[in-house]
Design an enzyme around this catalytic site. Structure first.
Site, PDB file in Angstrom:
ATOM      1  N   HIS A 116       0.844  -1.190   0.000  1.00  0.00           N
ATOM      2  CA  HIS A 116       0.000   0.000   0.000  1.00  0.00           C
ATOM      3  C   HIS A 116       0.883   1.246   0.000  1.00  0.00           C
ATOM      4  O   HIS A 116       2.092   1.169   0.200  1.00  0.00           O
ATOM      5  CB  HIS A 116      -0.905   0.017   1.240  1.00  0.00           C
ATOM      6  CG  HIS A 116      -0.147   0.185   2.528  1.00  0.00           C
ATOM      7  ND1 HIS A 116       0.583  -0.832   3.103  1.00  0.00           N
ATOM      8  CD2 HIS A 116       0.016   1.263   3.342  1.00  0.00           C
ATOM      9  CE1 HIS A 116       1.148  -0.405   4.210  1.00  0.00           C
ATOM     10  NE2 HIS A 116       0.829   0.881   4.381  1.00  0.00           N
ATOM     11  N   ASP A 118       0.846   5.203   1.840  1.00  0.00           N
ATOM     12  CA  ASP A 118       0.199   5.932   2.927  1.00  0.00           C
ATOM     13  C   ASP A 118      -0.611   7.095   2.373  1.00  0.00           C
ATOM     14  O   ASP A 118      -0.223   7.714   1.379  1.00  0.00           O
ATOM     15  CB  ASP A 118       1.248   6.464   3.913  1.00  0.00           C
ATOM     16  CG  ASP A 118       1.924   5.341   4.683  1.00  0.00           C
ATOM     17  OD1 ASP A 118       1.327   4.253   4.797  1.00  0.00           O
ATOM     18  OD2 ASP A 118       3.057   5.553   5.171  1.00  0.00           O
ATOM     19  N   HIS A 172       4.806   0.256  -0.055  1.00  0.00           N
ATOM     20  CA  HIS A 172       5.541  -0.585   0.879  1.00  0.00           C
ATOM     21  C   HIS A 172       4.624  -1.650   1.474  1.00  0.00           C
ATOM     22  O   HIS A 172       3.405  -1.592   1.353  1.00  0.00           O
ATOM     23  CB  HIS A 172       6.164   0.270   1.998  1.00  0.00           C
ATOM     24  CG  HIS A 172       5.180   1.132   2.738  1.00  0.00           C
ATOM     25  ND1 HIS A 172       4.626   2.280   2.199  1.00  0.00           N
ATOM     26  CD2 HIS A 172       4.626   1.012   3.968  1.00  0.00           C
ATOM     27  CE1 HIS A 172       3.804   2.838   3.064  1.00  0.00           C
ATOM     28  NE2 HIS A 172       3.772   2.076   4.140  1.00  0.00           N
ATOM     29  N   ARG A 182       7.132  -8.659  15.735  1.00  0.00           N
ATOM     30  CA  ARG A 182       7.732  -7.387  15.337  1.00  0.00           C
ATOM     31  C   ARG A 182       6.898  -6.235  15.876  1.00  0.00           C
ATOM     32  O   ARG A 182       5.670  -6.286  15.860  1.00  0.00           O
ATOM     33  CB  ARG A 182       7.813  -7.284  13.808  1.00  0.00           C
ATOM     34  CG  ARG A 182       8.329  -5.955  13.280  1.00  0.00           C
ATOM     35  CD  ARG A 182       8.328  -5.973  11.749  1.00  0.00           C
ATOM     36  NE  ARG A 182       8.905  -4.760  11.178  1.00  0.00           N
ATOM     37  CZ  ARG A 182       8.201  -3.680  10.837  1.00  0.00           C
ATOM     38  NH1 ARG A 182       6.886  -3.672  11.015  1.00  0.00           N
ATOM     39  NH2 ARG A 182       8.790  -2.629  10.330  1.00  0.00           N
TER      40      ARG A 182
END
Length: 237
Positions: A116, A118, A172, A182
């Protein structure tokens, strides 16, 4: 910054395409980073809830100042109207999110977050040592390897529109780790709802209109269409 106090930070700005003029202005940002004392953003469970919230608020304020400094440098490079700068990036209403991605034994079969861009002006990412952030570059996915005391700056859709495609929004995604969870700290900077954005390649729209169109597309297609909806020569689906 993730553990202890960081007195020096490096900027990893993949595909930001900052020209020399903008880089010169970033010198004052690097000085700011060396002078700041950063609170530990690791395990806060041993602290009272009120202190935890104070640390989160403090972290958000730091990110807001960094976002403003970065954007002001880019604004000089783009020769933006200075009277519009406060509406392009609203410091008091940024969004701070803490993402936790569980480990997954079938890491090759899943993504922690799909590809996607941002919808923000810019985002500031502080990823832990596990890694997993990837950007689309040269027809393939490129790993952003974790570097101690380093922030990752992603430019968003609205920066691309404001800059008339001089600064591109970064596609990204986040991969899954098979043995470790994570954690990522992400700050997103947005304009005011009434901020009017226009350039030679995009029809005029406000940030509120952009959000409404994005929500409509998510309901209709399951994902956002984004800037393609506002491209002057685009054939809207």
């Amino acid at each position: 910054m993730p553990r202890g106090h960081a007195h020096a930070m490096k900027l990893l700005m993949e595909k930001a395409r900052l020209c020399l003029r903008a880089r010169q202005h970033l010198g004052r940002f690097e000085i700011l980073l060396r002078e700041e004392a950063w609170p530990c953003m690791g395990d806060l469970s041993h602290l009272p809830a009120s202190r935890q919230m104070n640390l989160v608020d403090e972290y958000g304020r730091h990110m807001a100042r960094i976002a403003r400094t970065l954007f002001d440098a880019i604004a000089v490079d783009l020769n933006l109207d200075r009277t519009m700068l406060s509406s392009y990036l609203l410091e008091d209403d940024g969004t701070f999110r803490i993402y936790r991605y569980p480990k997954c034994t079938n890491a090759n079969d899943y993504l922690a977050m799909e590809a996607h861009t941002d919808s923000s002006i810019l985002s500031i990412v502080n990823q832990d040592e596990v890694g997993g952030l990837q950007i689309w570059q040269n027809d393939g996915w490129f790993n952003i390897e974790p570097i101690s005391n380093t922030l990752v700056i992603n430019l968003g859709d609205l920066m691309q529109a404001i800059s008339n495609d001089e600064y591109m929004s970064i596609e990204h995604r986040v991969s899954v780790n098979e043995s470790k969870a994570r954690v990522s700290l992400c700050y997103f900077g947005f304009p005011t709802d009434s901020c009017s954005i226009s350039s030679a390649k995009y029809r005029k729209f406000t940030y509120k209109e952009f959000k409404m169109q994005m929500q409509e597309d998510i309901k209709a297609f399951g994902s956002k269409v984004g800037l393609k909806r506002f491209k002057i020569d685009a054939q809207n689906a």
